[in-house]
Design a protein around this motif. Structure first.
Motif, PDB file in Angstrom:
ATOM      1  N   VAL A  68      31.282 -30.481  42.167  1.00  0.00           N
ATOM      2  CA  VAL A  68      30.533 -30.146  40.948  1.00  0.00           C
ATOM      3  C   VAL A  68      31.059 -28.863  40.326  1.00  0.00           C
ATOM      4  O   VAL A  68      31.276 -28.772  39.100  1.00  0.00           O
ATOM      5  N   CYS A  69      31.316 -27.845  41.160  1.00  0.00           N
ATOM      6  CA  CYS A  69      31.825 -26.576  40.637  1.00  0.00           C
ATOM      7  C   CYS A  69      33.218 -26.745  40.027  1.00  0.00           C
ATOM      8  O   CYS A  69      33.496 -26.209  38.943  1.00  0.00           O
ATOM      9  N   HIS A  70      34.099 -27.492  40.699  1.00  0.00           N
ATOM     10  CA  HIS A  70      35.443 -27.698  40.163  1.00  0.00           C
ATOM     11  C   HIS A  70      35.399 -28.512  38.869  1.00  0.00           C
ATOM     12  O   HIS A  70      36.188 -28.240  37.938  1.00  0.00           O
ATOM     13  N   ALA A  71      34.511 -29.487  38.782  1.00  0.00           N
ATOM     14  CA  ALA A  71      34.402 -30.284  37.559  1.00  0.00           C
ATOM     15  C   ALA A  71      33.942 -29.421  36.384  1.00  0.00           C
ATOM     16  O   ALA A  71      34.506 -29.488  35.284  1.00  0.00           O
ATOM     17  N   PHE A  72      32.921 -28.568  36.607  1.00  0.00           N
ATOM     18  CA  PHE A  72      32.455 -27.682  35.534  1.00  0.00           C
ATOM     19  C   PHE A  72      33.524 -26.661  35.158  1.00  0.00           C
ATOM     20  O   PHE A  72      33.681 -26.313  33.972  1.00  0.00           O
ATOM     21  N   MET A  73      34.273 -26.145  36.143  1.00  0.00           N
ATOM     22  CA  MET A  73      35.354 -25.200  35.845  1.00  0.00           C
ATOM     23  C   MET A  73      36.420 -25.849  34.964  1.00  0.00           C
ATOM     24  O   MET A  73      36.899 -25.240  33.989  1.00  0.00           O
ATOM     25  N   PHE A  74      36.783 -27.078  35.276  1.00  0.00           N
ATOM     26  CA  PHE A  74      37.802 -27.768  34.486  1.00  0.00           C
ATOM     27  C   PHE A  74      37.314 -28.028  33.064  1.00  0.00           C
ATOM     28  O   PHE A  74      38.046 -27.805  32.086  1.00  0.00           O
ATOM     29  N   VAL A  75      36.078 -28.493  32.919  1.00  0.00           N
ATOM     30  CA  VAL A  75      35.547 -28.787  31.585  1.00  0.00           C
ATOM     31  C   VAL A  75      35.416 -27.516  30.758  1.00  0.00           C
ATOM     32  O   VAL A  75      35.798 -27.473  29.568  1.00  0.00           O
ATOM     33  N   LEU A  76      34.907 -26.435  31.353  1.00  0.00           N
ATOM     34  CA  LEU A  76      34.750 -25.173  30.611  1.00  0.00           C
ATOM     35  C   LEU A  76      36.100 -24.603  30.205  1.00  0.00           C
ATOM     36  O   LEU A  76      36.265 -24.100  29.082  1.00  0.00           O
ATOM     37  N   ALA A  77      37.088 -24.679  31.110  1.00  0.00           N
ATOM     38  CA  ALA A  77      38.414 -24.146  30.775  1.00  0.00           C
ATOM     39  C   ALA A  77      39.060 -24.944  29.648  1.00  0.00           C
ATOM     40  O   ALA A  77      39.664 -24.375  28.717  1.00  0.00           O
ATOM     41  N   ALA A  78      38.924 -26.255  29.700  1.00  0.00           N
ATOM     42  CA  ALA A  78      39.517 -27.086  28.650  1.00  0.00           C
ATOM     43  C   ALA A  78      38.862 -26.827  27.300  1.00  0.00           C
ATOM     44  O   ALA A  78      39.550 -26.676  26.274  1.00  0.00           O
ATOM     45  N   LEU A  79      37.541 -26.739  27.266  1.00  0.00           N
ATOM     46  CA  LEU A  79      36.844 -26.484  26.001  1.00  0.00           C
ATOM     47  C   LEU A  79      37.118 -25.079  25.486  1.00  0.00           C
ATOM     48  O   LEU A  79      37.247 -24.852  24.269  1.00  0.00           O
ATOM     49  N   PHE A  80      37.232 -24.085  26.387  1.00  0.00           N
ATOM     50  CA  PHE A  80      37.518 -22.707  25.977  1.00  0.00           C
ATOM     51  C   PHE A  80      38.910 -22.606  25.349  1.00  0.00           C
ATOM     52  O   PHE A  80      39.084 -21.991  24.287  1.00  0.00           O
ATOM     53  N   LEU A  81      39.897 -23.215  25.988  1.00  0.00           N
ATOM     54  CA  LEU A  81      41.251 -23.196  25.434  1.00  0.00           C
ATOM     55  C   LEU A  81      41.322 -23.960  24.117  1.00  0.00           C
ATOM     56  O   LEU A  81      42.020 -23.548  23.177  1.00  0.00           O
ATOM     57  N   TRP A  82      40.629 -25.053  24.020  1.00  0.00           N
ATOM     58  CA  TRP A  82      40.617 -25.835  22.782  1.00  0.00           C
ATOM     59  C   TRP A  82      39.996 -25.046  21.636  1.00  0.00           C
ATOM     60  O   TRP A  82      40.496 -25.042  20.505  1.00  0.00           O
ATOM     61  N   SER A  83      38.905 -24.331  21.928  1.00  0.00           N
ATOM     62  CA  SER A  83      38.218 -23.570  20.880  1.00  0.00           C
ATOM     63  C   SER A  83      39.086 -22.423  20.366  1.00  0.00           C
ATOM     64  O   SER A  83      39.098 -22.126  19.162  1.00  0.00           O
ATOM     65  N   ASN A  84      39.844 -21.787  21.264  1.00  0.00           N
ATOM     66  CA  ASN A  84      40.667 -20.656  20.839  1.00  0.00           C
ATOM     67  C   ASN A  84      41.993 -21.095  20.238  1.00  0.00           C
ATOM     68  O   ASN A  84      42.535 -20.414  19.351  1.00  0.00           O
ATOM     69  N   ALA A  85      42.532 -22.234  20.696  1.00  0.00           N
ATOM     70  CA  ALA A  85      43.812 -22.688  20.164  1.00  0.00           C
ATOM     71  C   ALA A  85      43.661 -23.494  18.884  1.00  0.00           C
ATOM     72  O   ALA A  85      44.653 -23.775  18.209  1.00  0.00           O
ATOM     73  N   ALA A  86      42.434 -23.866  18.519  1.00  0.00           N
ATOM     74  CA  ALA A  86      42.229 -24.674  17.315  1.00  0.00           C
ATOM     75  C   ALA A  86      42.606 -23.917  16.057  1.00  0.00           C
ATOM     76  O   ALA A  86      43.183 -24.475  15.115  1.00  0.00           O
ATOM     77  N   SER A  87      42.311 -22.597  16.015  1.00  0.00           N
ATOM     78  CA  SER A  87      42.632 -21.805  14.824  1.00  0.00           C
ATOM     79  C   SER A  87      44.134 -21.561  14.691  1.00  0.00           C
ATOM     80  O   SER A  87      44.644 -21.386  13.584  1.00  0.00           O
ATOM     81  N   LEU A  88      44.847 -21.553  15.803  1.00  0.00           N
ATOM     82  CA  LEU A  88      46.290 -21.310  15.752  1.00  0.00           C
ATOM     83  C   LEU A  88      47.064 -22.514  15.239  1.00  0.00           C
ATOM     84  O   LEU A  88      48.101 -22.357  14.586  1.00  0.00           O
ATOM     85  N   VAL A  89      46.586 -23.697  15.516  1.00  0.00           N
ATOM     86  CA  VAL A  89      47.295 -24.915  15.106  1.00  0.00           C
ATOM     87  C   VAL A  89      46.611 -25.603  13.941  1.00  0.00           C
ATOM     88  O   VAL A  89      46.892 -26.763  13.639  1.00  0.00           O
ATOM     89  N   ASN A  90      45.713 -24.888  13.261  1.00  0.00           N
ATOM     90  CA  ASN A  90      44.995 -25.411  12.096  1.00  0.00           C
ATOM     91  C   ASN A  90      44.232 -26.696  12.419  1.00  0.00           C
ATOM     92  O   ASN A  90      44.290 -27.696  11.708  1.00  0.00           O
ATOM     93  N   ARG A  91      43.553 -26.657  13.510  1.00  0.00           N
ATOM     94  CA  ARG A  91      42.718 -27.772  13.922  1.00  0.00           C
ATOM     95  C   ARG A  91      41.258 -27.329  13.933  1.00  0.00           C
ATOM     96  O   ARG A  91      40.945 -26.141  14.066  1.00  0.00           O
ATOM     97  N   SER A  92      40.373 -28.296  13.773  1.00  0.00           N
ATOM     98  CA  SER A  92      38.945 -27.968  13.811  1.00  0.00           C
ATOM     99  C   SER A  92      38.509 -27.749  15.254  1.00  0.00           C
ATOM    100  O   SER A  92      38.946 -28.477  16.159  1.00  0.00           O
ATOM    101  N   PRO A  93      37.685 -26.753  15.507  1.00  0.00           N
ATOM    102  CA  PRO A  93      37.214 -26.509  16.883  1.00  0.00           C
ATOM    103  C   PRO A  93      36.305 -27.637  17.351  1.00  0.00           C
ATOM    104  O   PRO A  93      35.756 -28.392  16.549  1.00  0.00           O
ATOM    105  N   PRO A  94      36.153 -27.778  18.650  1.00  0.00           N
ATOM    106  CA  PRO A  94      35.296 -28.872  19.155  1.00  0.00           C
ATOM    107  C   PRO A  94      33.838 -28.656  18.770  1.00  0.00           C
ATOM    108  O   PRO A  94      33.339 -27.532  18.731  1.00  0.00           O
ATOM    109  N   LYS A  95      33.177 -29.750  18.490  1.00  0.00           N
ATOM    110  CA  LYS A  95      31.763 -29.713  18.140  1.00  0.00           C
ATOM    111  C   LYS A  95      30.944 -30.086  19.366  1.00  0.00           C
ATOM    112  O   LYS A  95      31.025 -31.202  19.870  1.00  0.00           O
ATOM    113  N   PHE A  96      30.198 -29.114  19.851  1.00  0.00           N
ATOM    114  CA  PHE A  96      29.392 -29.336  21.050  1.00  0.00           C
ATOM    115  C   PHE A  96      28.048 -29.949  20.653  1.00  0.00           C
ATOM    116  O   PHE A  96      27.330 -29.385  19.817  1.00  0.00           O
TER     117      PHE A  96
END
Length: 273
Positions: free
Chosen positions: A124-152
């Motif tokens: 459970v901890c590893h699954a939440f770590m993976f999901v949080l890391a993926a969403l965090f990187l997506w949210s920060n990299a969205a502005s660099l590549v002119n993409r819309s951030p994820p909608k939670f």
């Protein structure tokens, strides 16, 4: 005579000749029309006879299916037995991609826990770590590549939903306690023996497998056996009816030789009177 008639025809007016030609063509058209009508009548008769025979075959098939004894006395289709909703669609493989995906995910989880000695809290901890890391990187990299951030999605449990689930669980627990009290009171020997036999079988199976493996086998059977039964329904029903006949015969022998000779308590005697 032939030459004289041909000469007379040559000297006849043009209107008479055209009239004869028109009458000849009309008679030929009438003959063709009558022949076409006869052909169409024959075709309609053939279609009517074939459609009536098809309807009779369908009616006979429906009557045979209605008279056929289904497994466990089932009167509804297998899909309707499981509720007829999305869960039933998943169990009956109506959407093969969804059913296959869920089965693959459950199989991977079972392999992680059972074969790789993974623990629940660690998973459970590893699954939440993976999901949080993926969403965090997506949210920060969205502005660099002119993409819309994820909608939670905003997930909020409504009070009526929680109360409905709690009422359903409470009802099932109360039914289980009522059944346990009824069986333990000694009012029904048959249900008592069935309950003891079922618990003994489950205990033996639990000794062979772990709880997780047992749950996975139950899930695997739930995802495969109903679909296979629906595919080979008639054959399984025939075999099941033969087995049930033999079981009834053996139960009648057991009831006559053993169960009837067991002394009953005073409550059973009062109930008979």
């Amino acid at each position: 005579m032939y030459t004289a008639r041909s000469r007379l025809d040559e000297y006849q007016p043009l209107d008479l000749k055209e009239g004869r030609l028109i009458r000849g063509k009309m008679s030929e058209a009438a003959e063709h029309a009558s022949m076409a009508d006869r052909i169409q009548d024959k075709i309609h008769e053939y279609k009517g006879s074939s459609s009536s025979s098809d309807s009779e075959e369908e009616d006979s098939l429906v009557s045979r299916n209605a008279q056929r004894k289904r497994l466990f006395g089932r009167k509804q289709p297998v899909h309707a037995v499981f509720g007829g909703g999305k869960v039933a669609d998943m169990i009956m493989w109506r959407n093969k991609q969804v059913s296959g995906g869920i089965l693959a995910v459950v199989t991977v989880v079972w392999l992680l826990f059972e074969c790789m000695d993974y623990h629940l809290l660690t998973f459970v901890c590893h699954a939440f770590m993976f999901v949080l890391a993926a969403l965090f990187l997506w949210s920060n990299a969205a502005s660099l590549v002119n993409r819309s951030p994820p909608k939670f999605p905003e997930v909020i449990l409504r009070e009526d939903q929680v109360l409905s689930i709690a009422r359903s669980v409470r009802h099932e627990i109360n039914e289980a306690f009522t059944t346990f009290r009824y069986i333990a009171s000694g009012k029904d020997l048959k249900k008592f023996l069935m309950a003891v036999g079922g618990l003994w079988v489950v205990s033996v199976i639990g000794n062979w497998f772990s709880f997780l493996t047992l749950c996975y086998l139950v899930f695997l059977a739930l995802c495969t056996l109903p679909a296979l039964y629906e595919k080979y329904e008639d054959q399984v029903d025939d075999v099941g009816e033969t087995v049930m006949v033999q079981v009834r015969k053996q139960h009648a022998v057991l009831d006559a030789k053993v169960l009837q000779k067991i002394p009953r308590g005073p409550f059973a005697d009062k109930k008979q009177h």
